[in-house]
Enzyme design. Structure first.
Site, PDB file in Angstrom:
ATOM      1  N   CYS A 273     -16.113  35.323   3.395  1.00  0.00           N
ATOM      2  CA  CYS A 273     -15.118  36.401   3.291  1.00  0.00           C
ATOM      3  C   CYS A 273     -15.696  37.742   2.846  1.00  0.00           C
ATOM      4  CB  CYS A 273     -14.022  35.983   2.320  1.00  0.00           C
ATOM      5  SG  CYS A 273     -13.123  34.545   2.894  1.00  0.00           S
TER       6      CYS A 273
HETATM    7  N1  LIG Z   1     -13.390  29.992   3.472  1.00  0.00           N
HETATM    8  C1  LIG Z   1     -12.589  30.686   2.709  1.00  0.00           C
HETATM    9  O1  LIG Z   1     -12.700  30.596   1.496  1.00  0.00           O
HETATM   10  C2  LIG Z   1     -11.500  31.578   3.296  1.00  0.00           C
HETATM   11  C3  LIG Z   1     -10.516  32.056   2.446  1.00  0.00           C
HETATM   12  C4  LIG Z   1      -9.489  32.847   2.953  1.00  0.00           C
HETATM   13  C5  LIG Z   1      -9.504  33.195   4.316  1.00  0.00           C
HETATM   14  N2  LIG Z   1     -10.497  32.739   5.131  1.00  0.00           N
HETATM   15  C6  LIG Z   1     -10.428  33.100   6.553  1.00  0.00           C
HETATM   16  O2  LIG Z   1      -9.895  31.993   7.272  1.00  0.00           O
HETATM   17  C7  LIG Z   1     -10.491  31.890   8.560  1.00  0.00           C
HETATM   18  C8  LIG Z   1     -11.111  30.506   8.735  1.00  0.00           C
HETATM   19  O3  LIG Z   1     -12.149  30.367   7.783  1.00  0.00           O
HETATM   20  P1  LIG Z   1     -12.774  28.956   7.390  1.00  0.00           P
HETATM   21  O4  LIG Z   1     -13.569  29.223   6.166  1.00  0.00           O
HETATM   22  O5  LIG Z   1     -11.742  27.903   7.374  1.00  0.00           O
HETATM   23  O6  LIG Z   1     -13.737  28.720   8.653  1.00  0.00           O
HETATM   24  P2  LIG Z   1     -14.531  27.361   9.005  1.00  0.00           P
HETATM   25  O7  LIG Z   1     -15.681  27.781   9.822  1.00  0.00           O
HETATM   26  O8  LIG Z   1     -14.731  26.555   7.760  1.00  0.00           O
HETATM   27  O9  LIG Z   1     -13.504  26.545   9.883  1.00  0.00           O
HETATM   28  C9  LIG Z   1     -13.039  26.952  11.127  1.00  0.00           C
HETATM   29  C10 LIG Z   1     -12.949  25.710  12.008  1.00  0.00           C
HETATM   30  O10 LIG Z   1     -12.291  26.067  13.221  1.00  0.00           O
HETATM   31  C11 LIG Z   1     -12.861  25.296  14.252  1.00  0.00           C
HETATM   32  N3  LIG Z   1     -12.459  25.951  15.501  1.00  0.00           N
HETATM   33  C12 LIG Z   1     -12.766  27.205  15.912  1.00  0.00           C
HETATM   34  N4  LIG Z   1     -12.126  27.478  17.068  1.00  0.00           N
HETATM   35  C13 LIG Z   1     -11.406  26.386  17.382  1.00  0.00           C
HETATM   36  C14 LIG Z   1     -10.552  26.041  18.459  1.00  0.00           C
HETATM   37  N5  LIG Z   1     -10.278  26.921  19.426  1.00  0.00           N
HETATM   38  N6  LIG Z   1     -10.014  24.809  18.506  1.00  0.00           N
HETATM   39  C15 LIG Z   1     -10.272  23.919  17.527  1.00  0.00           C
HETATM   40  N7  LIG Z   1     -11.071  24.174  16.473  1.00  0.00           N
HETATM   41  C16 LIG Z   1     -11.620  25.409  16.399  1.00  0.00           C
HETATM   42  C17 LIG Z   1     -14.325  25.307  13.932  1.00  0.00           C
HETATM   43  O11 LIG Z   1     -15.001  24.237  14.584  1.00  0.00           O
HETATM   44  C18 LIG Z   1     -14.292  25.143  12.410  1.00  0.00           C
HETATM   45  O12 LIG Z   1     -14.335  23.786  12.037  1.00  0.00           O
HETATM   46  C19 LIG Z   1     -11.477  33.040   8.644  1.00  0.00           C
HETATM   47  O13 LIG Z   1     -10.841  34.134   9.249  1.00  0.00           O
HETATM   48  C20 LIG Z   1     -11.771  33.359   7.197  1.00  0.00           C
HETATM   49  O14 LIG Z   1     -12.175  34.684   7.021  1.00  0.00           O
HETATM   50  C21 LIG Z   1     -11.491  31.920   4.641  1.00  0.00           C
END
Ligand SMILES: NC(=O)c1ccc[n+]([C@@H]2O[C@H](COP(=O)([O-])OP(=O)(O)OC[C@H]3O[C@@H](n4cnc5c(N)ncnc54)[C@H](O)[C@@H]3O)[C@@H](O)[C@H]2O)c1
Length: 427
Positions: A273
Site C-alpha cells: 500500500c
Molecule cells: N494488503 C493490504 O494490507 C491492503 C490493505 C488495504 C487495501 N489493499 C488493496 O487491496 C487490493 C488487493 O490487495 P491484496 O493485498 O489483497 O493483493 P494480493 O496480491 O494479496 O491478492 C490479490 C489476489 O487476487 C488474485 N487475482 C487477481 N486477479 C484476479 C482475477 N481476475 N480472478 C481471480 N483472482 C484474481 C491474485 O491471484 C491474488 O491472489 C489492492 O488494491 C491493495 O492496494 C491492500
C-alpha cells in the site's frame, strides 16, 4: 423479492474476486455472517492450499476456514462462470505500479470484465463493489464503462459502489468487523445496497457522497502515513548527524496530549500500500496539470532510507576498525513489518543488494520468512544463535519481530545497526 431483501436475508451468494490479503478475510467474514461465498482465485496453488484448509495469512482463523468450507458456506473456484449465481460480487484484486511507476489497472479491468460477463439483462440486478485501492475516478471512469459496454444499464442490471478495504494484516485490535467501512455508491441506490451488504459483518458504515470521495479518502490514508514516515526519516538522518537520539525526540514530542501523533523512522517503506498507492494519486493529478509535491518528496526520502542504513553499517564497521568489504552481515528481519511474513516491497531487498554491492556476504534471519530472493539468489533464513552470531561482523535490525532475542544480538560483539530502536538506543 428484490436484491435488498435478498441481501438482508442473506439469501444470495457472494462472489469475491481475488483471495489475497484483502479478499480472503472479507470472504470469510461474509461467509461467517451467513452468506454463501464463492472465492474466485486465479492462482492454482492458493486455491489448493485454501481447499486443504490452510489460512494463508497471519491472523486468519484456519479453524473457521475449515468450518465454513465443511458447512458449504465458503467455496474456492478458478472458474469465473461461478460468479453467474452471485448477486453480490466484490473485486479485491491487486493495483500495482507498472515498470514506469504508472498505475496498472489491468487486474481491475479483468475483474470488471468478469463481473460484466456474470450479469444477465432482464434478471434481478447484481451489486458489484470495487475494494481495490486506486485513484479517484477508477470506479466511474474505468469500471462502469466496462460494465455498460455491451448494453447493461446502471441501476437496472447492476448497482456499482466503491468500498476500500482498510485491513492491516497481523493487527490484533482492528479487523474487518470493527474498522469503520467507507462506502461511495455511483448512485444513491448503489450506496444503499452496498451499505446493507457490509452492515451484515461490519459494525460501523461511513457513507460518502460518491466513489470519488471514498477513493480519494483511501489514498489519503496511505499518503498520510507515507508523508509522516518520510518526515521522521528525514529527522532521523539530521539527528544522526547532530548526535541526537531521534527516538527519544519523538517520544518526548509525543508526550504532548494533543496535536501530535508519533510516527517512527525505519529502513524504508514496504508493503503493497504505502509505497505504491500515493503514486496512483500523483499520476492522476498530472492529468490536471498538478504536481503532488508532498507525495513525490516523501517517496524520495523514503526510497533513500536503505542507502542511509547501508552507510550507517559501513560507518559502524569503520568505527570498530573493520571493513564491510569481505565481512559477513546478518540482516535481522526481511518482512516489511513486525510479526508477519509479508515481504512485498520490503526495504530489506534494497539493503541486501547495497550490502552485497559493498562486497559483504549477507545472510538473514526472519522467523516468518523461511526463504527470501534478492537479485535472483534465493537465501534461506539462518537460525539465530550464538554460534551464528559469532561468525557475523555486523547485524542490521530491519524488522522488529517480537519473537527475536535482541539481547543475544546486542551481546554478540558484532556491530549492530538498529533501524527500529528495539535495543532502546539509536543506531
Ligand atoms: N494488503 C493490504 O494490507 C491492503 C490493505 C488495504 C487495501 N489493499 C488493496 O487491496 C487490493 C488487493 O490487495 P491484496 O493485498 O489483497 O493483493 P494480493 O496480491 O494479496 O491478492 C490479490 C489476489 O487476487 C488474485 N487475482 C487477481 N486477479 C484476479 C482475477 N481476475 N480472478 C481471480 N483472482 C484474481 C491474485 O491471484 C491474488 O491472489 C489492492 O488494491 C491493495 O492496494 C491492500
Amino acid at each position: 423479492m428484490g436484491l435488498r431483501e435478498d441481501i438482508a436475508s442473506k439469501r444470495t451468494a457472494v462472489g469475491v474476486i481475488g483471495l489475497g490479503y484483502v479478499g480472503l478475510p472479507m470472504a470469510l467474514a461474509a461467509a461467517d455472517a451467513g452468506f454463501e461465498v464463492i472465492g474466485l482465485e486465479k492462482e492454482r496453488d492458493k486455491r489448493m492450499r485454501l481447499m486443504q484448509g490452510e489460512a494463508l495469512y497471519e491472523g486468519l482463523d484456519a479453524k473457521l476456514l475449515r468450518e465454513l468450507i465443511a458447512a458449504g458456506r465458503f467455496r474456492v473456484s478458478g472458474d469465473p462462470s461461478d460468479l453467474n449465481d452471485c448477486k453480490v460480487i466484490c473485486a479485491c484484486v491487486p493495483t500495482p505500479l507498472s515498470k514506469n511507476r504508472d498505475p496498472d489497472l489491468s487486474f481491475v479491468e479483468e475483474a470488471a470484465m468478469q463481473m460484466e460477463a456474470a450479469i444477465r439483462q432482464g434478471e434481478k440486478p447484481k451489486l458489484v463493489i470495487i475494494e481495490s485501492t486506486s485513484y479517484p475516478g477508477t470506479t466511474r471512469d474505468v469500471v462502469e464503462p466496462i460494465l455498460v459496454a455491451r448494453g447493461l444499464k446502471s441501476c437496472f442490471d447492476f448497482h456499482l459502489a466503491y468500498s476500500p478495504e482498510r485491513v492491516d494484516p497481523g493487527n490484533k485490535d482492528w479487523d474487518i468487523s470493527n474498522t469503520p467501512r467507507l462506502i461511495g455508491g455511483v448512485n444513491e441506490c448503489c450506496g444503499n445496497l452496498a451499505e446493507s451488504f457490509y452492515s451484515s459483518f461490519v459494525n460501523e458504515i461511513v457513507r460518502v457522497s460518491s466513489p470519488e470521495v471514498a477513493e480519494t479518502a483511501k489514498v489519503l490514508e496511505n499518503i498520510f502515513r507515507g508523508v509522516n514516515i518520510a518526515l521522521v526519516n528525514e529527522l532521523w538522518m539530521l539527528c544522526d548527524r547532530m548526535g541526537i537520539d531521534v527516538w527519544e525526540v519523538i517520544r518526548a514530542a509525543a508526550s504532548k496530549p494533543f496535536g501530535f501523533m508519533p510516527f517512527w523512522p525505519g529502513p524504508g517503506l514496504g508493503g503493497h500500500c504505502i509505497p505504491v498507492d500515493p503514486f496512483y494519486l500523483a499520476w492522476k493529478a498530472r492529468e490536471y496539470d498538478f504536481q503532488t509535491e508532498f507525495i513525490e518528496l516523501a517517496g524520495k526520502v523514503n526510497l533513500n532510507m536503505p542507502y542511509f542504513v547501508a552507510d550507517l553499517v559501513s560507518r559502524e564497521m569503520n568505527r570498530s576498525g573493520k571493513h564491510l568489504k569481505g565481512s559477513r552481515a546478518l540482516v535481522v528481519g526481511v518482512a516489511y513489518k513486525p510479526n508477519v511474513g509479508d515481504t512485498r516491497e520490503t526495504p530489506a531487498t534494497k539493503l541486501i543488494e547495497l550490502l552485497r554491492n559493498r562486497e559483504a556476504e549477507v545472510i538473514y534471519h526472519d522467523p516468518h520468512v523461511p526463504t527470501f530472493e534478492v537479485e535472483g539468489i534465493t537465501m534461506q533464513s539462518v537460525d539465530l544463535n550464538e554460534e551464528v552470531l559469532a561468525k557475523c561482523d555486523c547485524a542490521v535490525i530491519v524488522t522488529a519481530h517480537s519473537s527475536v532475542d535482541y539481547g543475544m544480538i546486542a551481546r554478540s560483539g558484532a556491530c549492530v545497526v538498529d533501524t527500529r530502536n528495539v535495543l532502546g538506543k539509536s543506531a
